[in-house]
Design a protein around this motif. Structure first.
Motif, PDB file in Angstrom:
ATOM      1  N   HIS A  64     -32.188   8.345  -6.967  1.00 35.04           N
ATOM      2  CA  HIS A  64     -31.948   8.467  -8.406  1.00 35.04           C
ATOM      3  C   HIS A  64     -33.145   7.841  -9.096  1.00 35.04           C
ATOM      4  N   PHE A  65     -33.839   8.644  -9.920  1.00 33.69           N
ATOM      5  CA  PHE A  65     -35.058   8.172 -10.571  1.00 33.69           C
ATOM      6  C   PHE A  65     -34.895   8.226 -12.080  1.00 33.69           C
ATOM      7  N   GLU A  66     -35.256   7.123 -12.752  1.00 38.43           N
ATOM      8  CA  GLU A  66     -35.146   7.041 -14.209  1.00 38.43           C
ATOM      9  C   GLU A  66     -36.443   6.554 -14.821  1.00 38.43           C
ATOM     10  N   THR A 103     -20.452  14.167 -18.185  1.00 39.73           N
ATOM     11  CA  THR A 103     -21.054  12.870 -18.510  1.00 39.73           C
ATOM     12  C   THR A 103     -22.552  13.073 -18.750  1.00 39.73           C
ATOM     13  N   PHE A 104     -23.196  12.015 -19.235  1.00 44.94           N
ATOM     14  CA  PHE A 104     -24.638  12.065 -19.451  1.00 44.94           C
ATOM     15  C   PHE A 104     -25.335  11.439 -18.260  1.00 44.94           C
ATOM     16  N   HIS A 105     -26.249  12.187 -17.649  1.00 40.37           N
ATOM     17  CA  HIS A 105     -27.020  11.705 -16.505  1.00 40.37           C
ATOM     18  C   HIS A 105     -28.382  11.264 -17.001  1.00 40.37           C
ATOM     19  N   GLY A 106     -28.651   9.962 -16.932  1.00 42.14           N
ATOM     20  CA  GLY A 106     -29.848   9.394 -17.545  1.00 42.14           C
ATOM     21  C   GLY A 106     -31.100   9.438 -16.713  1.00 42.14           C
ATOM     22  N   GLY A 107     -31.097  10.197 -15.618  1.00 41.49           N
ATOM     23  CA  GLY A 107     -32.285  10.315 -14.786  1.00 41.49           C
ATOM     24  C   GLY A 107     -32.250  11.635 -14.050  1.00 41.49           C
ATOM     25  N   ILE A 108     -32.959  11.714 -12.919  1.00 47.66           N
ATOM     26  CA  ILE A 108     -32.881  12.892 -12.055  1.00 47.66           C
ATOM     27  C   ILE A 108     -32.557  12.433 -10.641  1.00 47.66           C
ATOM     28  N   ASP A 109     -31.800  13.267  -9.913  1.00 46.78           N
ATOM     29  CA  ASP A 109     -31.492  12.994  -8.514  1.00 46.78           C
ATOM     30  C   ASP A 109     -32.376  13.865  -7.646  1.00 46.78           C
ATOM     31  N   LEU A 110     -33.040  13.238  -6.682  1.00 47.14           N
ATOM     32  CA  LEU A 110     -33.967  13.946  -5.808  1.00 47.14           C
ATOM     33  C   LEU A 110     -33.445  13.876  -4.378  1.00 47.14           C
ATOM     34  N   ALA A 111     -32.886  14.991  -3.891  1.00 47.90           N
ATOM     35  CA  ALA A 111     -32.329  15.045  -2.542  1.00 47.90           C
ATOM     36  C   ALA A 111     -33.452  15.017  -1.516  1.00 47.90           C
ATOM     37  N   ALA A 112     -33.333  14.114  -0.546  1.00 49.65           N
ATOM     38  CA  ALA A 112     -34.338  13.985   0.508  1.00 49.65           C
ATOM     39  C   ALA A 112     -33.693  13.320   1.716  1.00 49.65           C
ATOM     40  N   GLU A 113     -34.350  13.414   2.853  1.00 50.40           N
ATOM     41  CA  GLU A 113     -33.818  12.817   4.071  1.00 50.40           C
ATOM     42  C   GLU A 113     -33.792  11.299   3.965  1.00 50.40           C
ATOM     43  N   GLN A 114     -32.757  10.698   4.533  1.00 48.76           N
ATOM     44  CA  GLN A 114     -32.677   9.236   4.529  1.00 48.76           C
ATOM     45  C   GLN A 114     -33.879   8.651   5.262  1.00 48.76           C
TER      46      GLN A 114
END
Length: 300
Positions: free
Chosen positions: A283-285, A200-211
């Motif tokens: 998730h940042f777009e 699929t197309f991912h329209g942003g970036i995922d940034l893993a971080a602590e809750q």
């Protein structure tokens, strides 16, 4: 005995004019960017002449009408090579093709290259005389030199350059990284969906971080949405200048309200795992005029 019917001269003229108009309206294909290419030579010549006329104070001189050339980006190309070879400038090439950074180019993409330098007025408008005169006064241009693109519904402003803020966005200095510490767990573009395992197309970036990690506004803006939205889970949308917006998804908590003005670097929420998420991350777009753009961050 068959009778010969003379084709009226006016009909022949209209037929020829119709064919010419349809050809003129269609973009001219640039097969390559070799300087020996006749189409490229013609494009560069028209750009040079239109640039001279647009900067001339002689009102009776008319620009060569706005038309487009098309070029399919090759693997060895980059933004600046195409710009130099065609005689374009940064403002025109990015404005016409709605590019938000030099990194937006990809092999196979078709670029439209006009035969004059300038930028599109950012807002859609009508092609009437009143709008034309208003824009001419605003940008201190000869009204006869403004060109209206009916397909885009926008006015082309010959010889006008983008401002400092737009150049800052284009070179990647406009946006700030929205977290202090994070790992990019999924980039922008095609990827295997973690749920369906399909491409699929991912329209942003995922940034893993602590809750609970603080999430910061990437740029000055206004909060236009705060709440739950489908797979985003808890989502914040900030509206910025020049048609940009940023989205912050899967949040655990909010720190702002709709209608609030925020500054770059201001805390707006906290990292969570709400919505369609396999783990704690943001998730940042970045979008411009509703089109998703690859996030680029550079330090001054």
């Amino acid at each position: 005995m068959s009778k010969t019917v003379d084709f009226p001269k006016w009909a022949l003229f209209l037929s020829t004019l119709s064919v010419f108009s349809s050809l003129a309206a269609s973009p001219i294909t640039l097969a390559n960017l070799e300087y020996s290419n006749p189409s490229l030579k013609n494009l560069r010549s028209e750009i040079k002449e239109n640039l001279r006329i647009s900067k001339s104070g002689v009102k009776r001189e008319e620009l060569i009408p706005l038309k487009y050339y098309e070029y399919k980006v090759r693997k060895e190309d980059n933004f600046f090579r195409i710009m130099a070879r065609t005689g374009m400038d940064l403002e025109t090439l990015s404005s016409v093709n709605e590019l938000s950074s030099p990194h937006d180019l990809s092999p196979g993409m078709v670029l439209e290259i006009p035969n004059m330098r300038g930028t599109f007025h950012p807002e859609e408008g009508s092609g009437d005389e009143k709008t034309k005169l208003k824009l001419a006064e605003k940008y201190n241009l000869d009204s006869n030199k403004l060109q209206f693109d009916s397909e885009r519904g926008k006015w082309f402003l010959p010889g006008i350059s983008m401002g400092k803020s737009e150049k800052s966005f284009f070179y990647g200095f406009g946006f700030q990284f929205p977290l202090t510490e994070a790992r990019i767990s999924s980039g922008f573009g095609k990827r295997l969906d973690p749920f369906t395992k399909k491409e699929t197309f991912h329209g942003g970036i995922d940034l893993a971080a602590e809750q609970g990690s603080d999430v910061f506004a990437s740029m000055d803006g206004e909060v236009v949405f705060k709440g739950k939205q489908g797979g985003y889970g808890n989502l914040i949308i900030l509206k910025h200048s020049l048609g940009y917006e940023t989205r912050y998804g899967h949040l655990f908590d909010f720190s702002i309200n709709v209608g609030q003005k925020v500054k770059k670097g201001q805390k707006i929420g906290e990292v969570g795992q709400t919505g369609r998420a396999t783990g704690s991350h943001l998730h940042f777009e970045i979008r411009r005029n509703s089109k998703r753009e690859r996030p680029i961050f550079r330090s001054h």
